[in-house]
Design a protein around this motif. Structure first.
Motif, PDB file in Angstrom:
ATOM      1  N   ARG A  23       0.883  -1.212   0.038  1.00  0.00           N
ATOM      2  CA  ARG A  23      -0.058   0.087   0.147  1.00  0.00           C
ATOM      3  C   ARG A  23       0.892   1.103   0.169  1.00  0.00           C
ATOM      4  O   ARG A  23       0.743   2.112   0.801  1.00  0.00           O
ATOM      5  N   ARG A  51      -3.333  -9.504  -3.166  1.00  0.00           N
ATOM      6  CA  ARG A  51      -4.118  -8.400  -3.637  1.00  0.00           C
ATOM      7  C   ARG A  51      -5.388  -8.665  -4.000  1.00  0.00           C
ATOM      8  O   ARG A  51      -5.932  -8.529  -5.236  1.00  0.00           O
ATOM      9  N   ASN A  69      -8.000  -4.379  -5.272  1.00  0.00           N
ATOM     10  CA  ASN A  69      -6.798  -3.585  -5.760  1.00  0.00           C
ATOM     11  C   ASN A  69      -5.853  -3.247  -4.186  1.00  0.00           C
ATOM     12  O   ASN A  69      -5.194  -2.627  -4.346  1.00  0.00           O
ATOM     13  N   LEU A  70      -6.215  -3.810  -3.199  1.00  0.00           N
ATOM     14  CA  LEU A  70      -5.645  -3.493  -2.004  1.00  0.00           C
ATOM     15  C   LEU A  70      -4.760  -4.630  -1.692  1.00  0.00           C
ATOM     16  O   LEU A  70      -5.190  -5.835  -1.621  1.00  0.00           O
ATOM     17  N   ASP A  71      -3.510  -4.272  -1.218  1.00  0.00           N
ATOM     18  CA  ASP A  71      -2.485  -5.044  -0.850  1.00  0.00           C
ATOM     19  C   ASP A  71      -2.892  -5.766   0.493  1.00  0.00           C
ATOM     20  O   ASP A  71      -3.432  -5.024   1.389  1.00  0.00           O
ATOM     21  N   GLN A  72      -2.905  -7.269   0.775  1.00  0.00           N
ATOM     22  CA  GLN A  72      -3.350  -7.624   1.918  1.00  0.00           C
ATOM     23  C   GLN A  72      -1.941  -8.464   2.470  1.00  0.00           C
ATOM     24  O   GLN A  72      -1.421  -9.317   1.772  1.00  0.00           O
ATOM     25  N   ARG A  95       0.925 -11.542  -5.240  1.00  0.00           N
ATOM     26  CA  ARG A  95       0.171 -10.455  -5.980  1.00  0.00           C
ATOM     27  C   ARG A  95       0.201 -10.304  -7.431  1.00  0.00           C
ATOM     28  O   ARG A  95      -0.368 -10.076  -8.104  1.00  0.00           O
ATOM     29  N   GLU A 106      -4.197  -9.148 -10.877  1.00  0.00           N
ATOM     30  CA  GLU A 106      -3.731  -7.831 -11.053  1.00  0.00           C
ATOM     31  C   GLU A 106      -2.181  -8.262 -11.934  1.00  0.00           C
ATOM     32  O   GLU A 106      -1.632  -9.297 -11.703  1.00  0.00           O
ATOM     33  N   ILE A 128       1.852  -0.394   9.120  1.00  0.00           N
ATOM     34  CA  ILE A 128       0.752  -1.078   8.278  1.00  0.00           C
ATOM     35  C   ILE A 128       0.200  -2.012   9.086  1.00  0.00           C
ATOM     36  O   ILE A 128       0.812  -2.630   9.883  1.00  0.00           O
TER      37      ILE A 128
END
Ligand SMILES: [Zn+2]
Length: 446
Positions: free
Chosen positions: A341, A370, A373-376, A438, A445, A412
């Motif tokens: 992020r 991901r 669209n959000l990195d986890q 990811r 993505e 984070i």
């Protein structure tokens, strides 16, 4: 460290030269090194010519900044031996990098290089307690990897007895250590913990039932908390050392008894610390990418090699009497840096956070996904058996404590997965603790 503090631990007079003398030696050797590659290595001849430089333009240490950087892909592009600075028949030994991505790169040595290498390893082994009348057990992989052989010959140079146990069969390694009453253990820090764990499974107390007094650990980044854990588990004094096969192997830097950073072997290498984004030197005390120029290596001489390793350099004098500067722990590789992020996060920071909370163990995995669209980030960590509880409240308290530490250190939030002891993978060589899904084929993505 009290036991060694009263002893003379300096192996070579070059470790304690007055700074002006050391810098004069560096300037002289830099000029020779540049002349050597300008004459013998077409890659460098072309690169220096392109910048309008010849070896005559290099006369002082600061002139190194006129020179181009050398990067890992230059080594691959010149595979296998196009960077040789000596005729092929002068080579005495060839090693190679692990080559986890793409082709391996060769680490090549003349007989003179092998002598230097042994001496540089002897310096940090001797500083860390190894003596003639002792045994040292090498649990690094032998073969193409530089770790095993580099340390092996360093031990012989000190005059101690070497046990080339190599990797694998941890039970047999424990038996060897005990039967031979071996004083020094050499391996990766994660394997040291693995040895302690297997010893416990065998009903031993690793701190008292294993004879080891000193450990020299390298080959992967580790944290100060991990040192505390290893020392407590094995009942030893643990030393950090640093090296990379591109410029030598182990022996580039190592700790003295003060253990306040690893002394850089500045008579054989020129070290710079630059901002990886701007390539400009960082201010004293700031983190930068370590850049290494070979001053004495004959078979290959790399100019301004970009290690991708990020660290600080300590300039203030050390109590041990050595006059060389010291590098701090490698806090990450610019390659390993996870951009989550938009925040730069290193696996070592996660490890530091985990180990600062009572009840965790140094066995963990980091998984990046991901969804959308959000990195986890999911961090799985083994917790100590007595902490593993059926009561949700206790487990939740532990989770909250870990979560807070990770947020404080990295900035984070992560998903935490507390798991039973012995459920995550163990590593005998370099630990692979990050799984990045990811950008995997089939992921949404690119
Ligand atoms: Zn020192």
């Amino acid at each position: 460290m009290t036991q060694l503090a009263t002893e003379q631990t300096i192996w070579d007079k070059n470790e304690s030269l007055p700074r002006e003398e050391l810098q004069a030696l560096q300037a002289k050797r830099l000029k020779q090194a540049v002349a050597r590659v300008y004459q013998n290595v077409p890659f460098y001849t072309a690169n220096l010519n392109a910048l309008g430089l010849t070896a005559d333009d290099i006369n002082a240490i600061d002139d190194v900044r006129k020179l181009p950087f050398t990067v890992k892909t230059d080594l691959r592009d010149n595979y296998p031996l196009d960077l040789l600075a000596v005729p092929r028949d002068q080579l005495a030994r060839l090693h190679a990098s692990s080559g986890t991505t793409g082709k391996p790169t060769f680490a090549v040595f003349t007989q003179e290089d092998l002598d230097t290498w042994s001496d540089l390893c002897a310096r940090f082994l001797y500083a860390g307690g190894l003596r003639k009348n002792q045994f040292a057990h090498v649990a690094f992989g032998y073969g193409l990897f530089t770790g095993g052989f580099g340390l092996h010959y360093g031990i012989e140079r000190v005059g101690a007895g070497v046990i080339p146990a190599a990797s694998g069969n941890t039970r047999r390694q424990i038996a060897l250590l005990r039967d031979l009453n071996t004083e020094t253990l050499i391996c990766t820090p994660s394997y040291a913990l693995n040895i302690a764990e297997v010893a416990r499974e065998e009903g031993l107390d690793p701190a008292t039932d294993l004879p080891i007094k000193f450990g020299h650990f390298g080959g992967e980044p580790w944290t100060e908390d991990m040192r505390v854990a290893i020392e407590a588990e094995l009942g030893i004094t643990a030393f950090n050392n640093y090296g990379l096969s591109e410029v030598l192997g182990p022996g580039v830097a190592g700790e003295c008894p003060c253990r306040n950073g690893m002394h850089l072997q500045e008579d054989h290498f020129l070290f710079e610390l630059v901002d990886p984004q701007t390539d400009e030197p960082v201010k004293p005390g700031e983190i930068g990418e370590l850049i290494i120029t070979n001053l004495t290596k004959q078979a290959t001489t790399l100019l301004r090699y970009r290690t991708r390793d990020l660290c600080v350099i300590h300039e203030e004098p050390c109590d041990c009497g050595r006059t060389t500067r010291r590098m701090g722990r490698v806090i990450g590789r610019s390659d390993d840096m996870m951009i989550i992020r938009g925040v730069n996060v290193f696996p070592s920071q996660i490890e530091e956070a985990l180990l600062s909370v009572e009840g965790t163990t140094p066995h963990y995995m980091i998984e990046l996904d991901r969804p959308g669209n959000l990195d986890q980030v999911t961090v799985s960590v083994e917790i100590q058996p007595h902490m593993f509880s059926d009561k949700m409240t206790e487990m939740n308290m532990l989770k909250r404590a870990i979560d807070k530490e990770i947020r404080t250190i990295t900035g984070i939030g992560v998903t935490l997965n507390l798991v039973q002891p012995q459920t995550l993978a163990r590593f005998e060589g370099k630990a692979k603790r990050v799984i990045d899904n990811r950008f995997a084929p089939g992921s949404m993505e690119k």
